[in-house]
Design an enzyme around this catalytic site. Structure first.
Site, PDB file in Angstrom:
ATOM      1  N   ASP A   1     112.553  25.162  81.753  1.00 51.16           N
ATOM      2  CA  ASP A   1     113.890  25.333  81.201  1.00 51.16           C
ATOM      3  C   ASP A   1     114.831  25.705  82.344  1.00 51.16           C
ATOM      4  O   ASP A   1     114.410  25.871  83.494  1.00 51.16           O
ATOM      5  CB  ASP A   1     113.890  26.354  80.066  1.00 51.16           C
TER       6      ASP A   1
ATOM      7  N   GLY B   1     116.763  28.368  82.725  1.00 50.34           N
ATOM      8  CA  GLY B   1     116.973  29.778  82.998  1.00 50.34           C
ATOM      9  C   GLY B   1     118.105  30.376  82.189  1.00 50.34           C
ATOM     10  O   GLY B   1     118.190  31.594  82.027  1.00 50.34           O
ATOM     11  N   GLY B   2     118.995  29.528  81.669  1.00 50.53           N
ATOM     12  CA  GLY B   2     120.181  30.018  80.976  1.00 50.53           C
ATOM     13  C   GLY B   2     119.863  30.841  79.736  1.00 50.53           C
ATOM     14  O   GLY B   2     120.446  31.901  79.517  1.00 50.53           O
TER      15      GLY B   2
ATOM     16  N   GLN C   1     124.827  20.505  72.630  1.00 51.51           N
ATOM     17  CA  GLN C   1     125.251  21.759  72.015  1.00 51.51           C
ATOM     18  C   GLN C   1     126.325  21.436  70.966  1.00 51.51           C
ATOM     19  O   GLN C   1     126.562  20.264  70.675  1.00 51.51           O
ATOM     20  CB  GLN C   1     125.790  22.737  73.079  1.00 51.51           C
TER      21      GLN C   1
ATOM     22  N   GLY D   1     120.575  25.200  71.101  1.00 51.58           N
ATOM     23  CA  GLY D   1     121.428  26.042  70.267  1.00 51.58           C
ATOM     24  C   GLY D   1     121.034  26.067  68.806  1.00 51.58           C
ATOM     25  O   GLY D   1     121.812  26.519  67.961  1.00 51.58           O
TER      26      GLY D   1
ATOM     27  N   CYS E   1      88.755  24.026  60.903  1.00 50.96           N
ATOM     28  CA  CYS E   1      89.121  24.064  62.330  1.00 50.96           C
ATOM     29  C   CYS E   1      87.873  24.176  63.207  1.00 50.96           C
ATOM     30  O   CYS E   1      86.926  24.880  62.860  1.00 50.96           O
ATOM     31  CB  CYS E   1      90.056  25.240  62.581  1.00 50.96           C
TER      32      CYS E   1
END
Lengths: 376, 376
Positions: free
Chosen positions: B92, B94-95, B189, B216, B304
């Protein structure tokens, strides 16, 4: 179902190379147990523990009696199934943890009453109840309930404590339910007094056990005194039964124990140290949290094939501990268990080859050199 | 070195079955990433993560820029080598973490200044520095630096925030160093406003990216609004590029996202929930800490095949969490990652077979039934 059996394969001086058979398979000696205090080797999947070479697991009666309780473990099929460890399991008697962890302890001839460190609930542990708990857990090797004599102790205190443990050992022998492939071990006590150690060994032999442990050592007396007590005790234990030095120890303690005829060891050190960032290597211990590793491209131990050494730099391991990431303790635990099991394999091989004195000399010399510094 | 490439293999309504090729191998879509925030998937060895079916790992620029620093990771050979993950890695920008973790944040047109949550040190993150960091980390998929518009936001605030993110996206495109097999993704966004989402999609397409993320969302707006925003956004994204719904989500969020044409997902939920004792199953979530599991002999999820389900009872898993043993989080993390990867495999298969609507109906029905009670 195979009988419980100890085969002495070869000897080198006092050191012995052997094999123990149990109802759940065999383990080689000298051997080091995997510590599974509360029914799990901390930070390790069981198949990974086996991959390190560990064959025998040790669980703690004190922890299991409080939670989840031995009755529940029995209803769930016993410890092997509960914790997914199909191999041999040894359980301690619970006595040691009662003295180190529980609250409001009271020891009488009958046994020990105490309150749980978890919830304050009242419990009693007697020789008979300890046998019953270990039976319910389905332990392959049951340990007698004893009093681990505090250190230091006067001769008078040590003698009284040891003699009560010997009376408890007799009660354990009576209460133990014999089954094919299952064993009961007696525990030698006597603090730092050779004549008490000899008296205790004679008392245990008189009762007769499937194996003999040396207890009450590594409790603060120092390595030299511990070795002196082994020298004063082991010659009085039967040759044809396995010998177990309880709660020991550091790698150099183990080498010294093997040289003195000990077959079995257990210690929290590899797992506990691994969780705090201390790694065992051929060149002594390394603290991976130390800032000198922050850009260190080298593996932790170039001679080791464990995942921590095969797949990562010291810089990455350092990062994991700095960031408090679970993988750090997981990797260093794996490494330390691999280190211990590799040491045991090498000790067994050196004993077979009657090369143990030479092996030990090289081992101590390497350990004393210390970790190789990173190049600039 | 293979080019970065997205192949659309088949479609079922809006849903897509595809494959993404990178310099470090391919991953199938729809796909769910393994969350490796600080360069490690918490509680898992990387080979175990791969065994669950995970192919793409996501690391966090914010965490890596503070510690161990991207320059150190680059000197150590890049993230793949550092963390022993030879497969594709996405980072990502970093924001998002700057806004959720850092102290004294200040956003301007230039970028964001902040103080580290670890030691208070001052840092600046600009579109250009974010590109540089992700380049140093050797990330296969670099994400544009954007502002994740807080929720709720007025139309005016959301529009201004989105338009600044679009200007930053242009700067990211300029600063990104193109390499064969490496990609840059733009991030849509616009908060909860369809016209802003459409405007943002058009702006990103105008710049041109190798993939398009929807950001967002999953920030408190609720599942219904999130799905409405996907319906208002995805049709405006290019068909021939992968689409990534950031930070999503719960299993039913993912099914809804795939139905709406999303190809890539990431979320901390399977690992974070696993560490606290919450397990995902076909019949909804199970809290293994609940006392009803104390004597429960059944596996966590009989359908599973992960180690937690194949080798242990619920009673044992319950015991591990009660005793705060590391193996508990380790096993439930493994299970949850397996659950998510199995869900993705089933979603891919259902899409290939044009059976997704039917699959989704059965999925929602099963989830709503809840965990089977233990027999008395």
């Amino acid at each position: 179902m195979p009988a419980f059996d100890f085969t002495l394969l070869s000897q080198d001086g006092a050191a012995r190379r052997g094999r123990v058979m149990t109802a759940h398979g065999s383990f080689e000696t000298p051997g080091f147990m995997a510590t599974a205090t509360a029914g799990t080797i901390k930070g390790m999947h069981p198949d990974a523990v086996r991959a390190t070479g560990a064959e025998l697991a040790i669980c703690n009666t004190y922890h299991m009696m409080l939670r989840p309780t031995p009755e529940r473990v029995a209803a769930l099929g016993g410890l092997h199934k509960f914790m997914n460890w199909p191999g041999p399991i040894l359980t301690d008697s619970g006595g040691f943890q009662v003295m180190s962890l529980a609250k409001l302890r009271q020891i009488t001839e009958q046994g020990v009453t105490f309150r749980s460190h978890l919830d304050g609930s009242a419990h009693e542990l007697t020789p008979e109840r300890s046998m019953e708990i270990q039976h319910l857990l389905d332990s392959n090797i049951t340990m007698c309930l004893d009093e681990c004599t505090p250190h230091p102790a006067t001769h008078e205190v040590a003698a009284a404590s040891m003699r009560m443990s010997m009376r408890w050992a007799e009660r354990c022998r009576q209460a133990f339910v014999k089954r094919e492939g299952y064993a009961l071990f007696g525990i030698n006590q006597g603090s730092t007094y050779p004549n008490l150690r000899e008296e205790s060994a004679a008392a245990l032999k008189q009762i007769g056990f499937d194996g003999y442990a040396v207890g009450g050592l590594a409790v603060g007396e120092g390595q030299e005194m511990m070795f002196r007590m082994l020298d004063a005790t082991v010659p009085f234990l039967p040759e044809d039964k396995p010998r177990y030095l309880m709660g020991v120890g550091k790698p150099d303690d183990i080498v010294g124990g093997v040289l003195r005829g000990i077959d079995m060891f257990d210690c929290v050190m590899p797992t506990r140290s691994g969780r705090t960032g201390q790694a065992f290597t051929a060149r002594g211990t390394v603290n991976i949290r130390n800032a000198r590793h922050i850009e260190d491209k080298r593996p932790l131990d170039a001679s080791c094939g464990c995942p921590a050494c095969a797949n990562y730099s010291r810089a990455y391991l350092h990062h994991l501990f700095r960031a408090e990431e679970m993988l750090g303790p997981m990797l260093l635990t794996w490494h330390n268990l691999t280190y211990y099991q590799t040491l045991m394999r090498d000790l067994r091989q050196a004993t077979e080859q009657r090369n143990l004195q030479n092996f030990a000399a090289i081992f101590y010399e390497q350990q004393s050199r210390g970790d190789i510094e990173a190049l600039a």
